[in-house]
Design a protein around this motif. Structure first.
Motif, PDB file in Angstrom:
ATOM      1  N   PHE A  81      86.579 -47.030 -46.286  1.00  0.00           N
ATOM      2  CA  PHE A  81      85.747 -47.994 -47.008  1.00  0.00           C
ATOM      3  C   PHE A  81      86.469 -48.526 -48.243  1.00  0.00           C
ATOM      4  O   PHE A  81      87.124 -47.780 -48.965  1.00  0.00           O
ATOM      5  CB  PHE A  81      84.428 -47.357 -47.433  1.00  0.00           C
ATOM      6  CG  PHE A  81      83.531 -48.295 -48.191  1.00  0.00           C
ATOM      7  CD1 PHE A  81      82.822 -49.284 -47.529  1.00  0.00           C
ATOM      8  CD2 PHE A  81      83.415 -48.198 -49.570  1.00  0.00           C
ATOM      9  CE1 PHE A  81      81.998 -50.165 -48.228  1.00  0.00           C
ATOM     10  CE2 PHE A  81      82.599 -49.064 -50.278  1.00  0.00           C
ATOM     11  CZ  PHE A  81      81.887 -50.049 -49.600  1.00  0.00           C
ATOM     12  N   ASP A  82      86.338 -49.808 -48.486  1.00  0.00           N
ATOM     13  CA  ASP A  82      86.917 -50.447 -49.664  1.00  0.00           C
ATOM     14  C   ASP A  82      85.878 -51.387 -50.262  1.00  0.00           C
ATOM     15  O   ASP A  82      85.397 -52.295 -49.583  1.00  0.00           O
ATOM     16  CB  ASP A  82      88.173 -51.232 -49.259  1.00  0.00           C
ATOM     17  CG  ASP A  82      88.925 -51.796 -50.455  1.00  0.00           C
ATOM     18  OD1 ASP A  82      88.487 -51.583 -51.601  1.00  0.00           O
ATOM     19  OD2 ASP A  82      89.965 -52.460 -50.234  1.00  0.00           O
ATOM     20  N   CYS A  83      85.536 -51.179 -51.503  1.00  0.00           N
ATOM     21  CA  CYS A  83      84.540 -52.041 -52.155  1.00  0.00           C
ATOM     22  C   CYS A  83      85.179 -53.227 -52.856  1.00  0.00           C
ATOM     23  O   CYS A  83      84.484 -54.024 -53.471  1.00  0.00           O
ATOM     24  CB  CYS A  83      83.697 -51.228 -53.143  1.00  0.00           C
ATOM     25  SG  CYS A  83      84.549 -50.809 -54.683  1.00  0.00           S
ATOM     26  N   PHE A  84      86.503 -53.341 -52.808  1.00  0.00           N
ATOM     27  CA  PHE A  84      87.246 -54.433 -53.448  1.00  0.00           C
ATOM     28  C   PHE A  84      86.975 -54.490 -54.953  1.00  0.00           C
ATOM     29  O   PHE A  84      86.995 -55.558 -55.552  1.00  0.00           O
ATOM     30  CB  PHE A  84      86.899 -55.783 -52.812  1.00  0.00           C
ATOM     31  CG  PHE A  84      87.349 -55.936 -51.382  1.00  0.00           C
ATOM     32  CD1 PHE A  84      88.621 -56.392 -51.084  1.00  0.00           C
ATOM     33  CD2 PHE A  84      86.502 -55.600 -50.346  1.00  0.00           C
ATOM     34  CE1 PHE A  84      89.033 -56.535 -49.758  1.00  0.00           C
ATOM     35  CE2 PHE A  84      86.902 -55.733 -49.019  1.00  0.00           C
ATOM     36  CZ  PHE A  84      88.179 -56.201 -48.734  1.00  0.00           C
ATOM     37  N   GLY A  85      86.697 -53.330 -55.547  1.00  0.00           N
ATOM     38  CA  GLY A  85      86.471 -53.282 -56.992  1.00  0.00           C
ATOM     39  C   GLY A  85      85.043 -53.569 -57.418  1.00  0.00           C
ATOM     40  O   GLY A  85      84.749 -53.627 -58.609  1.00  0.00           O
ATOM     41  N   ALA A  86      84.135 -53.729 -56.440  1.00  0.00           N
ATOM     42  CA  ALA A  86      82.748 -54.038 -56.784  1.00  0.00           C
ATOM     43  C   ALA A  86      82.077 -52.892 -57.527  1.00  0.00           C
ATOM     44  O   ALA A  86      81.221 -53.115 -58.389  1.00  0.00           O
ATOM     45  CB  ALA A  86      81.962 -54.361 -55.514  1.00  0.00           C
ATOM     46  N   GLY A  87      82.445 -51.654 -57.195  1.00  0.00           N
ATOM     47  CA  GLY A  87      81.806 -50.495 -57.811  1.00  0.00           C
ATOM     48  C   GLY A  87      81.957 -50.471 -59.313  1.00  0.00           C
ATOM     49  O   GLY A  87      80.966 -50.329 -60.049  1.00  0.00           O
TER      50      GLY A  87
END
Length: 286
Positions: A81-87
């Motif tokens: 999983f990758d949130c693309f920095g959203a977290g």
């Protein structure tokens, strides 16, 4: 909701969003992916978990108790999983560093905003990648304006973010991304295959010439792409879970994400774009 892309000219950012801003930094997040999102028991997740409930492996400091052995424990979906920095954007900007444990009244809005922000950051990543393609120069200006509008939206308050129509936003952005892809792929020699959305699960594509192919949304689960030439192939949203990329050339593949690579199988002979790291679970050259 009105379009986030008003007709008036938006102020142009001084530079594109930094790579750090579009890369997950779990140390600045509150384990939002482990709480806000649901799990469905499958090959990717060992258990069912509803949205809004913390994973039972989540520790008090927001770290994962099995992070070093996620795949072995049946949580491959977490490993890729990758949130693309959203977290960290939600945690540190939208909610000002206040976490859902110390401020339980923020839990519901925070968990509602996170999936929206994840979509926005993913779009931001694609727009940034497209705007960096030299052959997409005819649409660079439009791409940058769209990117700046999405970047502005990521700084909105929680109420505004919760109301974003992500599907409509994607519909506005996709034509530009498609045009950028077409311009970039035009440099590939020979006939460019259109395999958009194709079901190629388990397909034998060893050594295939897929230069400049459109593989957008293609199902490539467990496909054998060993030794395949994927230069300038558009891999937007392609499902590469378990795909064999050993010896494949993805040196300048378009829109290839860290998550896609992490879900696939490769080795030290797999050629990757310079900005992407080889996943640690990949094996030595066979």
């Amino acid at each position: 909701m009105p379009s986030p892309f008003p007709s008036r000219r938006l102020p142009v950012l001084s530079q594109k969003p930094s790579s750090a801003a579009l890369r997950a930094d779990c140390s600045r997040c509150f384990a939002l992916c482990c709480v806000a999102l649901p799990f469905a028991a499958s090959a990717d997740f060992a258990v069912d978990k509803p949205a809004g409930r913390p994973c039972h492996h989540l520790l008090g400091d927001f770290s994962c108790g099995i992070h070093a052995r996620l795949r072995e424990e049946g949580f491959a979906g977490c490993a890729v999983f990758d949130c693309f920095g959203a977290g960290q954007q939600v945690a540190q900007t939208t909610f000002g560093g206040r976490d859902w444990r110390r401020f339980p009244e923020l839990a519901r809005p925070m968990f509602a905003v996170f999936p929206v922000m994840r979509h926005l950051h993913e779009l931001l990543w694609y727009l940034t990648e497209a705007a960096a393609l030299p052959r997409a120069r005819p649409v660079h200006g439009a791409l940058r304006r769209r990117r700046d509008a999405v970047e502005q939206l990521t700084r909105a308050d929680a109420e505004t973010l919760s109301a974003v129509d992500v599907a409509a936003l994607r519909d506005e952005v996709n034509p530009l991304l498609l045009r950028a892809s077409e311009l970039a792929r035009a440099a590939a020699p020979g006939r460019r295959q259109n395999l958009r959305g194709a079901d190629l699960a388990g397909a034998d594509l060893r050594g295939a010439d897929l230069r400049g192919a459109s593989l957008r949304g293609a199902l490539l689960v467990a496909a054998d792409l060993s030794g395949a030439d994927l230069r300038l192939a558009d891999l937007t949203g392609a499902d590469l879970r378990g795909a064999d990329l050993c010896g494949a050339d993805l040196g300048d593949a378009l829109f290839l994400t860290r998550s896609q690579l992490a879900s696939a199988v490769g080795d030290t002979s797999t050629r990757l774009p310079a900005h992407l790291e080889r996943p640690p679970h990949w094996r030595p050259r066979r």
